[in-house]
Every structure is written in C-alpha cells, then in structure tokens.
Design a protein around this motif. Structure first.
Motif, mmCIF file in Angstrom:
data_model
loop_
_atom_site.group_PDB
_atom_site.id
_atom_site.type_symbol
_atom_site.label_atom_id
_atom_site.label_comp_id
_atom_site.label_asym_id
_atom_site.label_seq_id
_atom_site.Cartn_x
_atom_site.Cartn_y
_atom_site.Cartn_z
ATOM 1 N N ALA A 204 0.841 -1.192 0.000
ATOM 2 C CA ALA A 204 0.000 0.000 0.000
ATOM 3 C C ALA A 204 0.878 1.245 0.000
ATOM 4 O O ALA A 204 2.049 1.193 0.363
ATOM 5 C CB ALA A 204 -0.901 -0.008 1.241
ATOM 6 N N ALA A 205 0.293 2.362 -0.411
ATOM 7 C CA ALA A 205 1.024 3.630 -0.306
ATOM 8 C C ALA A 205 1.325 3.873 1.167
ATOM 9 O O ALA A 205 0.519 3.557 2.047
ATOM 10 C CB ALA A 205 0.182 4.762 -0.873
ATOM 11 N N ALA B 198 3.548 5.120 -4.419
ATOM 12 C CA ALA B 198 2.614 6.083 -5.001
ATOM 13 C C ALA B 198 3.362 6.851 -6.078
ATOM 14 O O ALA B 198 4.576 7.060 -5.972
ATOM 15 C CB ALA B 198 2.092 7.038 -3.934
ATOM 16 N N THR C 178 0.925 12.656 -6.765
ATOM 17 C CA THR C 178 0.691 12.631 -5.315
ATOM 18 C C THR C 178 1.340 13.852 -4.675
ATOM 19 O O THR C 178 2.431 14.250 -5.062
ATOM 20 C CB THR C 178 1.286 11.349 -4.693
ATOM 21 O OG1 THR C 178 0.753 10.214 -5.380
ATOM 22 C CG2 THR C 178 0.953 11.243 -3.213
ATOM 23 N N VAL D 9 -1.873 12.744 -0.451
ATOM 24 C CA VAL D 9 -3.150 12.919 -1.151
ATOM 25 C C VAL D 9 -2.905 12.993 -2.655
ATOM 26 O O VAL D 9 -1.827 13.400 -3.096
ATOM 27 C CB VAL D 9 -3.882 14.202 -0.682
ATOM 28 C CG1 VAL D 9 -4.280 14.104 0.776
ATOM 29 C CG2 VAL D 9 -3.045 15.436 -0.920
ATOM 30 N N PRO D 10 -3.913 12.607 -3.448
ATOM 31 C CA PRO D 10 -3.769 12.807 -4.895
ATOM 32 C C PRO D 10 -3.539 14.293 -5.180
ATOM 33 O O PRO D 10 -4.139 15.160 -4.530
ATOM 34 C CB PRO D 10 -5.118 12.333 -5.454
ATOM 35 C CG PRO D 10 -5.645 11.393 -4.410
ATOM 36 C CD PRO D 10 -5.168 11.945 -3.096
ATOM 37 N N ASP E 38 -9.737 11.412 1.902
ATOM 38 C CA ASP E 38 -9.072 11.601 0.612
ATOM 39 C C ASP E 38 -7.638 11.083 0.592
ATOM 40 O O ASP E 38 -7.067 10.866 -0.481
ATOM 41 C CB ASP E 38 -9.043 13.091 0.245
ATOM 42 C CG ASP E 38 -10.432 13.637 -0.087
ATOM 43 O OD1 ASP E 38 -11.341 12.837 -0.369
ATOM 44 O OD2 ASP E 38 -10.598 14.865 -0.016
ATOM 45 N N ILE F 295 -4.284 8.854 0.680
ATOM 46 C CA ILE F 295 -3.900 7.488 0.282
ATOM 47 C C ILE F 295 -2.948 6.887 1.317
ATOM 48 O O ILE F 295 -2.731 5.691 1.333
ATOM 49 C CB ILE F 295 -3.292 7.442 -1.125
ATOM 50 C CG1 ILE F 295 -2.014 8.283 -1.208
ATOM 51 C CG2 ILE F 295 -4.304 7.886 -2.167
ATOM 52 C CD1 ILE F 295 -1.224 8.089 -2.484
#
Length: 142
Positions: free
Chosen positions: A29-30, A54, A59, A113-114, A135, A137
């Motif tokens: 995972a990120a 990511a 990101t 976050v994106p 929101d 990640i």
C-alpha cells in the motif's frame, strides 16, 4: 496504521525513525516514510520523508500540527496547503513552524493525497479533518 507520540517522546521517536526508516503502512500500500523531524521547540522546524508505492507525479503531501489548547493547523501555509513530491524519488520537505506557537506543537499529521485534491485550510480544528483522512492514500500521525 496511525502512530501517536507525546512531546516528550518526539526526540526518541526521531532517533528510532532515523535508524529504522519507519513507514506508515505495508509494503504494497502507499505509505509515508519519515526521514526526519525537528526537535520540539525548534524553529524553523521541518519534517522530511518519502511517499512509498505512489506516483510522485500525481501525489502531494499535506501536514497539520497540533498545538495543545488550540487544535490542528494546516502547514506550511493556508495559501499552500500541500506540497508536491520530488518527481525523481517521492521525497518531500514541509516547513512546520510558520506561526508563533508552532514550535510548541505536540503532534504532527502527514497525509499523502492525490495531487488533484483541493486541500482546504484548517485552523483550530478539534481533530484531523475526516474529509482529509478520507481523501488520503496514506497517513502518519506522530
């Protein structure tokens, strides 16, 4: 996974992070790897690290500091609520001490976050804002 620490533990945790390369999640995972954080009371105070698993080009990272009796505040500034990642290695550096009482912060939240996420400015928030956590990640709270 969230990690919490009090102001008295921050110097010990910084040493542990520096020696182990602490990461906020599993390898698939990120996650956020903390490289360094300034000592309590230090100004200017910075947090540096890497976002792992990511895309550095899509990101960003946002940070909040918690000042006892006042709440959580967006860093570095309300006009710059997040910072982009270094496109080559996913690293970041965020100035945490942009206000007079910021060196007395006892907790720091770092969220990946994106880059398309519009992160609002939070001042005197009672908790890390749930909409920001939703929101994110990856999240690391120390």
């Amino acid at each position: 996974m969230k990690t919490f620490a009090t102001a008295l533990l921050v110097p010990v945790l910084v040493l542990a992070y520096a020696q182990t390369g602490y990461s906020s999640a599993s390898a698939t995972a990120a996650s956020i790897q903390l490289d360094s954080i300034s000592d309590y009371g230090w100004s200017p105070g910075y947090v540096t690290g890497h976002v792992i698993n990511a895309s550095p080009t899509t990101t960003g990272v946002t940070a909040l500091v918690f000042v006892s009796g006042l709440g959580w505040f967006t860093k570095p500034y309300c006009v710059q609520t997040s910072v982009p990642l270094n496109a080559l290695d996913g690293s970041f550096s965020i100035l945490l001490t942009t206000g007079v009482v910021d060196p007395t912060a006892t907790r720091v939240a770092i969220l990946a976050v994106p880059s398309t996420t519009s992160v609002p400015c939070f001042t005197a928030s009672a908790s890390v804002p749930p909409e920001l956590e939703r929101d994110a990640i990856a999240e690391l709270i120390i």
